[in-house]
Design a protein around this motif. Structure first.
Motif, PDB file in Angstrom:
ATOM      1  N   GLN A  10       0.845  -1.190   0.000  1.00 40.72           N
ATOM      2  CA  GLN A  10       0.000   0.000   0.000  1.00 40.72           C
ATOM      3  C   GLN A  10       0.890   1.254   0.000  1.00 40.72           C
ATOM      4  O   GLN A  10       1.620   1.501   0.957  1.00 40.72           O
ATOM      5  CB  GLN A  10      -0.918   0.012   1.215  1.00 40.72           C
ATOM      6  N   ALA A  11       0.818   2.013  -1.077  1.00 40.47           N
ATOM      7  CA  ALA A  11       1.698   3.170  -1.251  1.00 40.47           C
ATOM      8  C   ALA A  11       1.567   4.179  -0.111  1.00 40.47           C
ATOM      9  O   ALA A  11       2.564   4.754   0.342  1.00 40.47           O
ATOM     10  CB  ALA A  11       1.410   3.851  -2.586  1.00 40.47           C
ATOM     11  N   LEU A  12       0.347   4.397   0.369  1.00 42.32           N
ATOM     12  CA  LEU A  12       0.132   5.377   1.439  1.00 42.32           C
ATOM     13  C   LEU A  12       0.845   4.954   2.715  1.00 42.32           C
ATOM     14  O   LEU A  12       1.527   5.766   3.364  1.00 42.32           O
ATOM     15  CB  LEU A  12      -1.371   5.540   1.691  1.00 42.32           C
ATOM     16  N   ILE A  13       0.698   3.685   3.089  1.00 48.38           N
ATOM     17  CA  ILE A  13       1.353   3.159   4.296  1.00 48.38           C
ATOM     18  C   ILE A  13       2.865   3.193   4.128  1.00 48.38           C
ATOM     19  O   ILE A  13       3.605   3.604   5.028  1.00 48.38           O
ATOM     20  CB  ILE A  13       0.891   1.714   4.581  1.00 48.38           C
ATOM     21  N   ARG A  14       3.330   2.760   2.973  1.00 47.57           N
ATOM     22  CA  ARG A  14       4.766   2.735   2.691  1.00 47.57           C
ATOM     23  C   ARG A  14       5.360   4.128   2.815  1.00 47.57           C
ATOM     24  O   ARG A  14       6.395   4.333   3.467  1.00 47.57           O
ATOM     25  CB  ARG A  14       4.975   2.179   1.277  1.00 47.57           C
ATOM     26  N   ALA A  18       7.968   5.512   5.790  1.00 51.55           N
ATOM     27  CA  ALA A  18       9.251   6.066   5.359  1.00 51.55           C
ATOM     28  C   ALA A  18       9.424   7.501   5.857  1.00 51.55           C
ATOM     29  O   ALA A  18      10.499   7.895   6.328  1.00 51.55           O
ATOM     30  CB  ALA A  18       9.362   6.016   3.834  1.00 51.55           C
ATOM     31  N   ALA A  19       8.344   8.291   5.780  1.00 53.77           N
ATOM     32  CA  ALA A  19       8.404   9.681   6.216  1.00 53.77           C
ATOM     33  C   ALA A  19       8.640   9.787   7.722  1.00 53.77           C
ATOM     34  O   ALA A  19       9.459  10.587   8.188  1.00 53.77           O
ATOM     35  CB  ALA A  19       7.121  10.408   5.829  1.00 53.77           C
ATOM     36  N   LEU A  20       7.924   8.964   8.489  1.00 55.56           N
ATOM     37  CA  LEU A  20       8.075   8.994   9.950  1.00 55.56           C
ATOM     38  C   LEU A  20       9.483   8.596  10.373  1.00 55.56           C
ATOM     39  O   LEU A  20      10.104   9.262  11.210  1.00 55.56           O
ATOM     40  CB  LEU A  20       7.051   8.048  10.594  1.00 55.56           C
ATOM     41  N   VAL A  30      16.646   4.274   2.877  1.00 53.57           N
ATOM     42  CA  VAL A  30      17.416   4.265   1.630  1.00 53.57           C
ATOM     43  C   VAL A  30      16.670   3.596   0.486  1.00 53.57           C
ATOM     44  O   VAL A  30      17.103   3.681  -0.675  1.00 53.57           O
ATOM     45  CB  VAL A  30      18.783   3.569   1.835  1.00 53.57           C
ATOM     46  N   ALA A  31      15.547   2.910   0.795  1.00 48.45           N
ATOM     47  CA  ALA A  31      14.792   2.238  -0.264  1.00 48.45           C
ATOM     48  C   ALA A  31      13.379   1.939   0.207  1.00 48.45           C
ATOM     49  O   ALA A  31      13.122   1.799   1.403  1.00 48.45           O
ATOM     50  CB  ALA A  31      15.483   0.936  -0.670  1.00 48.45           C
ATOM     51  N   THR A  32      12.463   1.875  -0.754  1.00 47.66           N
ATOM     52  CA  THR A  32      11.107   1.395  -0.495  1.00 47.66           C
ATOM     53  C   THR A  32      10.764   0.395  -1.598  1.00 47.66           C
ATOM     54  O   THR A  32      11.345   0.434  -2.685  1.00 47.66           O
ATOM     55  CB  THR A  32      10.057   2.523  -0.482  1.00 47.66           C
ATOM     56  N   ALA A  33       9.834  -0.511  -1.289  1.00 48.43           N
ATOM     57  CA  ALA A  33       9.413  -1.502  -2.274  1.00 48.43           C
ATOM     58  C   ALA A  33       7.967  -1.881  -2.000  1.00 48.43           C
ATOM     59  O   ALA A  33       7.473  -1.722  -0.879  1.00 48.43           O
ATOM     60  CB  ALA A  33      10.315  -2.733  -2.216  1.00 48.43           C
ATOM     61  N   SER A  34       7.303  -2.388  -3.031  1.00 45.67           N
ATOM     62  CA  SER A  34       5.890  -2.727  -2.896  1.00 45.67           C
ATOM     63  C   SER A  34       5.628  -4.227  -2.837  1.00 45.67           C
ATOM     64  O   SER A  34       4.494  -4.651  -2.692  1.00 45.67           O
ATOM     65  CB  SER A  34       5.098  -2.125  -4.058  1.00 45.67           C
ATOM     66  N   VAL A  51      15.111  -4.178   7.290  1.00 44.57           N
ATOM     67  CA  VAL A  51      13.972  -4.135   6.374  1.00 44.57           C
ATOM     68  C   VAL A  51      12.696  -4.193   7.204  1.00 44.57           C
ATOM     69  O   VAL A  51      12.511  -5.114   7.994  1.00 44.57           O
ATOM     70  CB  VAL A  51      13.995  -5.310   5.385  1.00 44.57           C
ATOM     71  N   LEU A  52      11.824  -3.187   7.034  1.00 51.01           N
ATOM     72  CA  LEU A  52      10.486  -3.223   7.634  1.00 51.01           C
ATOM     73  C   LEU A  52       9.552  -3.779   6.578  1.00 51.01           C
ATOM     74  O   LEU A  52       9.503  -3.248   5.463  1.00 51.01           O
ATOM     75  CB  LEU A  52      10.026  -1.820   8.031  1.00 51.01           C
ATOM     76  N   MET A  53       8.818  -4.840   6.923  1.00 51.84           N
ATOM     77  CA  MET A  53       8.045  -5.516   5.886  1.00 51.84           C
ATOM     78  C   MET A  53       6.690  -5.989   6.392  1.00 51.84           C
ATOM     79  O   MET A  53       6.571  -6.490   7.503  1.00 51.84           O
ATOM     80  CB  MET A  53       8.848  -6.712   5.374  1.00 51.84           C
ATOM     81  N   ASP A  54       5.692  -5.825   5.522  1.00 54.02           N
ATOM     82  CA  ASP A  54       4.350  -6.329   5.809  1.00 54.02           C
ATOM     83  C   ASP A  54       4.328  -7.841   5.580  1.00 54.02           C
ATOM     84  O   ASP A  54       5.267  -8.407   5.021  1.00 54.02           O
ATOM     85  CB  ASP A  54       3.345  -5.625   4.885  1.00 54.02           C
ATOM     86  N   VAL A  55       3.240  -8.507   6.009  1.00 54.21           N
ATOM     87  CA  VAL A  55       3.115  -9.956   5.808  1.00 54.21           C
ATOM     88  C   VAL A  55       2.423 -10.271   4.494  1.00 54.21           C
ATOM     89  O   VAL A  55       2.982 -10.941   3.632  1.00 54.21           O
ATOM     90  CB  VAL A  55       2.339 -10.612   6.977  1.00 54.21           C
TER      91      VAL A  55
END
Length: 201
Positions: A10-14, A18-20, A30-34, A51-55
C-alpha cells in the motif's frame, strides 16, 4: 546511521512509514518496495541494515521473503510490521529469521525504537501478540494439510481440489478430514477459515 528499507504493497502506508522514520536523526530510509520480489532485487544493489516488511503482499508474502533475505543477505535484519497480528504469523516469522514482529498501530517513536533494537541484535515483539502466540500454540497442520486448505479457499469440489493438486480425491479427503479434526471445524471451509485466522496458512 541505520539504513532502512520499507516494504508494503500500500503506497500510502509505505510512504507514511518512510516519512516517519526519516524524521529520526539516526535512521535513513534508503529504499522502499511494494513487494517481496522487489525488495530482494533492491537488496542486491543496496546495503540495508533493517527491512520493515508487511506480511500479506503480492510477489512473495513477507514471511517467505524474510527467509529469502536472511539466506541471501545475512547481515540484513527483518522487522515485520503488519496489521495482521495473527499468532501463527508470529511463530512463522521468527522461524523464517525475523528479528521482530509488531503491529502498524504502534506509535511512531515506538517503531523507531524497535528499528534501533533490531539493528542492535535484539528481538522485539508486541506483548499482546506474544501472549496470543503462546495461547494458540504451534501450527498443528502438516505442509500437505496446509496446501489442501489453501486449495479449499479457492473453492470447488473435492475432485476439483484433487485435480488442482494432482492427487487423488481420496488423498484430499484424508487431508481435509485430518485438518478438520485439528482445527475442530465442522466443514472444510470452516477449517480453512480457522487456519487462516490463526496464521497457519
Amino acid at each position: 546511521m541505520i539504513r532502512v528499507a520499507v516494504v508494503d504493497d500500500q503506497a500510502l502506508i509505505r510512504g507514511a512509514l518512510a516519512a516517519l522514520l526519516g524524521l529520526e536523526p539516526d535512521i535513513e530510509v534508503v529504499a522502499t518496495a511494494s513487494s517481496g520480489d522487489e525488495i530482494v532485487s533492491v537488496l542486491a544493489d543496496e546495503t540495508v541494515d533493517v527491512v520493515l516488511m508487511d506480511v500479506e503482499m503480492p510477489g512473495g508474502d513477507g514471511i517467505a521473503t524474510c527467509a529469502q533475505i536472511r539466506a541471501r543477505f545475512p547481515s540484513t535484519r527483518v522487522l515485520i510490521v503488519t496489521t495482521f497480528g495473527r499468532a501463527g504469523y508470529v511463530r512463522r516469522a521468527f522461524a523464517a529469521g525475523a528479528s521482530g514482529f509488531v503491529v502498524k498501530d504502534a506509535p511512531a517513536e515506538e517503531l523507531a525504537r524497535h528499528v534501533r533494537d533490531v539493528h542492535a541484535g535484539l528481538r522485539v515483539i508486541d506483548p499482546q501478540l506474544a501472549s496470543d502466540s503462546l495461547a494458540v500454540g504451534i501450527n498443528p497442520l502438516t505442509p500437505r494439510e496446509r496446501e489442501v486448505l489453501c486449495a479449499v479457499e479457492l473453492g470447488g469440489t473435492i475432485s476439483d481440489i484433487a485435480a488442482r493438486l494432482h492427487v487423488s480425491a481420496g488423498t484430499v479427503r484424508n487431508h481435509v478430514s485430518a485438518a478438520m479434526g485439528k482445527t475442530q471445524a465442522r466443514t472444510r471451509a470452516d477449517a480453512a477459515r480457522v487456519a487462516r485466522d490463526n496464521g497457519w496458512l
